[in-house]
Structure formats: structure tokens, C-alpha cells
Write an enzyme that holds these catalytic residues in place. Structure first.
Site, mmCIF file in Angstrom:
data_model
loop_
_atom_site.group_PDB
_atom_site.id
_atom_site.type_symbol
_atom_site.label_atom_id
_atom_site.label_comp_id
_atom_site.label_asym_id
_atom_site.label_seq_id
_atom_site.Cartn_x
_atom_site.Cartn_y
_atom_site.Cartn_z
ATOM 1 C CD GLN A 65 -2.814 -1.505 1.033
ATOM 2 O OE1 GLN A 65 -3.344 -0.637 0.351
ATOM 3 N NE2 GLN A 65 -3.365 -2.683 1.225
ATOM 4 C CG ASN A 66 5.358 2.766 1.206
ATOM 5 O OD1 ASN A 66 5.553 3.641 0.375
ATOM 6 N ND2 ASN A 66 6.033 2.690 2.341
ATOM 7 C CD GLN A 67 1.883 5.348 -5.550
ATOM 8 O OE1 GLN A 67 0.849 4.717 -5.329
ATOM 9 N NE2 GLN A 67 2.559 5.203 -6.684
ATOM 10 C CG HIS A 68 7.071 7.050 -0.638
ATOM 11 N ND1 HIS A 68 7.448 8.232 -1.221
ATOM 12 C CD2 HIS A 68 6.181 7.366 0.320
ATOM 13 C CE1 HIS A 68 6.826 9.223 -0.621
ATOM 14 N NE2 HIS A 68 6.043 8.730 0.316
ATOM 15 C CG ASP B 184 7.608 -6.735 5.952
ATOM 16 O OD1 ASP B 184 6.623 -5.980 5.811
ATOM 17 O OD2 ASP B 184 8.109 -6.976 7.062
ATOM 18 C CB SER B 185 11.859 -3.016 3.783
ATOM 19 O OG SER B 185 10.711 -2.329 3.375
ATOM 20 C CG PHE C 189 9.589 6.007 1.749
ATOM 21 C CD1 PHE C 189 10.322 5.614 0.632
ATOM 22 C CD2 PHE C 189 9.193 5.024 2.653
ATOM 23 C CE1 PHE C 189 10.645 4.279 0.426
ATOM 24 C CE2 PHE C 189 9.510 3.683 2.454
ATOM 25 C CZ PHE C 189 10.245 3.319 1.342
ATOM 26 N N GLY C 190 10.019 7.472 4.814
ATOM 27 C CA GLY C 190 10.373 6.730 6.022
ATOM 28 C C GLY C 190 11.609 7.270 6.728
ATOM 29 C CE1 TYR C 191 12.526 4.786 11.713
ATOM 30 C CE2 TYR C 191 11.622 3.340 10.032
ATOM 31 C CZ TYR C 191 11.642 3.788 11.331
ATOM 32 O OH TYR C 191 10.791 3.248 12.269
HETATM 33 P P1 ITT Z 1 3.358 -2.263 2.993
HETATM 34 O O1 ITT Z 1 3.343 -3.164 4.198
HETATM 35 O O2 ITT Z 1 2.000 -1.951 2.480
HETATM 36 O O3 ITT Z 1 4.296 -2.752 1.930
HETATM 37 P P2 ITT Z 1 4.702 -0.363 4.773
HETATM 38 O O4 ITT Z 1 5.109 1.057 4.599
HETATM 39 O O5 ITT Z 1 3.860 -0.692 5.988
HETATM 40 O O6 ITT Z 1 3.960 -0.824 3.429
HETATM 41 P P3 ITT Z 1 6.692 -2.216 5.797
HETATM 42 O O7 ITT Z 1 5.673 -2.906 6.624
HETATM 43 O O8 ITT Z 1 7.653 -3.030 5.013
HETATM 44 O O9 ITT Z 1 5.998 -1.234 4.736
HETATM 45 O O10 ITT Z 1 7.434 -1.229 6.754
HETATM 46 C C1 ITT Z 1 8.613 -0.727 6.395
HETATM 47 C C2 ITT Z 1 9.013 0.355 7.399
HETATM 48 O O11 ITT Z 1 10.395 0.578 7.208
HETATM 49 C C3 ITT Z 1 8.290 1.666 7.144
HETATM 50 O O12 ITT Z 1 8.148 2.358 8.368
HETATM 51 C C4 ITT Z 1 9.233 2.429 6.263
HETATM 52 O O13 ITT Z 1 9.169 3.777 6.535
HETATM 53 C C5 ITT Z 1 10.600 1.835 6.610
HETATM 54 N N1 ITT Z 1 11.353 1.656 5.372
HETATM 55 C C6 ITT Z 1 11.350 0.577 4.546
HETATM 56 N N2 ITT Z 1 12.085 0.802 3.461
HETATM 57 C C7 ITT Z 1 12.550 2.060 3.594
HETATM 58 C C8 ITT Z 1 13.337 2.875 2.778
HETATM 59 O O14 ITT Z 1 13.770 2.481 1.594
HETATM 60 N N3 ITT Z 1 13.604 4.107 3.217
HETATM 61 C C9 ITT Z 1 13.172 4.540 4.411
HETATM 62 N N4 ITT Z 1 12.400 3.843 5.225
HETATM 63 C C10 ITT Z 1 12.084 2.597 4.831
#
Ligand code: ITT
Length: 196
Positions: free
Chosen positions: A15-18, A74-75, A152-154
Site C-alpha cells: 500500500q506504500n506508494q513510495h 517487507d523491509s 520516505f520513512g527513515y
Molecule cells: P506495505 O506493508 O504496504 O508494503 P509499509 O510502509 O507498511 O507498506 P513495511 O511494513 O515493510 O511497509 O514497513 C517498512 C518500514 O520501514 C516503514 O516504516 C518504512 O518507513 C521503513 N522503510 C522501509 N524501506 C525504507 C526505505 O527504503 N527508506 C526509508 N524507510 C524505509
């Protein structure tokens, strides 16, 4: 392209557009992409204790609802000094990116060891009971404060090894070349070229 000359369709189970943007850029235009949103409009639940388990659950579910080859990612960010936290809980570490980043920086306050790595586990689920797993990681360190506006994210606090700027400062072209996602998807690309 598949053997028959028709583009392969892959449903992106995120669901993560990035993530969707990064996956499409890295894998390229030879694939016909769909997203899980076209089949199911609730957030996919993550209850697993490993990236692999969560990724498998998302990919298998996407295959079940779409009937098409599905790819899940999943990351997470694993910080050495914090015993691997936030790791599999990266998305649940705070309510939004701002809170997650503040919490992580607070937990690392006055700590010398800022080593960290991003990990991504992709599950490609392509037929009933048939799937492949691809892993990637990107080693680096946590910045002293958030910097940059890209990604995005971190990304604003992650400095990949060999650089002095964060992913958010380096921008998408560099990130898509060296990231955990790029490493894992290079393996998937090779697999698709060989078997599909
Ligand atoms: P989906 O489960 O729908 O794929 P999500 O955003 O919840 O989307 P994850 O459960 O895999 O994805 O959570 C990954 C977390 O790690 C999320 O908080 C991201 O911000 C962070 N993350 C993963 N990859 C990243 C990246 O390339 N750069 C920065 N933060 C990342």
C-alpha cells in the site's frame, strides 16, 4: 517480456506508494504492473515476527485475491546499538515518520555506535504454493539529525556506507542504485529473465 512476447503482469502487494514508485523504476517498463489496491482496499495486516513471514503473507494474500503473480516487500531498519530495533517493527515504531525518527534519534542519544542497515525481503508468489524469496541489504549509519527531503520513512536519517549524505539528500537516482530494494530486485530481475 514473457516467452510468448506478452508482458508479464505483476501485482505489487504493497500500500506504500513510495515503494511502488521505487519498485517500478528499478524493475523497468517491460512489466505490466497492477497494485493490490485494485483488488483489496484495506491495509494488509502485519503480525509476523520476521520480514520474511510478513512478506510471504502479503504476497500469498495478493495472489489469492488477484489470481496473478504477486510481489511483496517487507523491509526495515536494523540499528546495531539498539539490538536490531526497530527492525521488523519499523513501521510500528511510532504513529508517523516524524515520531519514528524522533524516537530512534532519542534512543541513540549519546551513543557512539550508529551503525545500521536497511533490509528488504521480497516474496514473488506466482502459482499455487510456488514462490521465490529475494533479499537485499544496505549498510550505513544513522545521522545525528534528519537531513534532506527526498525518499520516505527513515531516509532523512540513513547515511549509506561510502557517502556523507542521507538517502533523503542523495535523491532517488542514487538510492535506487544502491538501496536494499535495489539489491533484492536485481536478483528478482535475473530470476525473471531466466525463468519467465
Ligand atoms: P506495505 O506493508 O504496504 O508494503 P509499509 O510502509 O507498511 O507498506 P513495511 O511494513 O515493510 O511497509 O514497513 C517498512 C518500514 O520501514 C516503514 O516504516 C518504512 O518507513 C521503513 N522503510 C522501509 N524501506 C525504507 C526505505 O527504503 N527508506 C526509508 N524507510 C524505509
Amino acid at each position: 517480456m514473457t516467452e510468448k512476447g506478452k508482458p508479464l503482469t505483476i501485482v505489487l502487494a504493497t500500500q506504500n506508494q513510495h515503494k511502488i514508485d521505487e519498485i517500478r523504476t528499478i524493475l523497468g517498463d517491460d512489466i505490466n504492473y497492477q497494485t493490490i489496491r485494485e483488488y483489496f482496499d484495506l491495509k494488509l495486516q502485519e503480525t509476523g515476527r520476521s520480514l520474511r513471514e510478513n512478506s510471504f503473507t502479503k504476497a500469498a494474500f495478493s495472489y489469492k485475491v488477484s489470481g496473478k503473480a504477486s510481489l511483496a516487500d517487507d523491509s526495515g531498519l536494523f540499528v546495531e546499538e539498539l539490538g536490531g530495533e526497530p527492525g521488523v517493527y519499523s513501521s510500528r515504531y511510532g504513529v508517523d515518520d516524524k515520531e519514528r525518527i524522533s524516537k530512534l534519534l532519542a534512543n541513540l542519544k549519546n551513543k557512539k555506535n550508529r551503525k545500521a542497515k536497511f533490509k528488504a525481503i521480497f516474496v514473488y508468489y506466482y502459482a499455487p504454493g510456488s514462490f521465490e524469496v529475494f533479499e537485499g541489504e544496505c549498510i550505513g549509519r544513522i545521522a545525528m539529525e534528519p537531513r534532506g527531503t527526498g525518499g520516505f520513512g527513515y531516509d532523512p536519517i540513513f547515511i549509506p556506507r561510502g557517502y556523507n549524505r542521507t538517502f533523503a539528500e542523495l535523491g532517488q537516482t542514487v538510492k535506487n542504485r544502491i538501496s536494499h530494494r535495489a539489491q533484492a530486485l536485481a536478483k528478482l530481475k535475473k530470476y525473471l529473465m531466466t525463468y519467465k
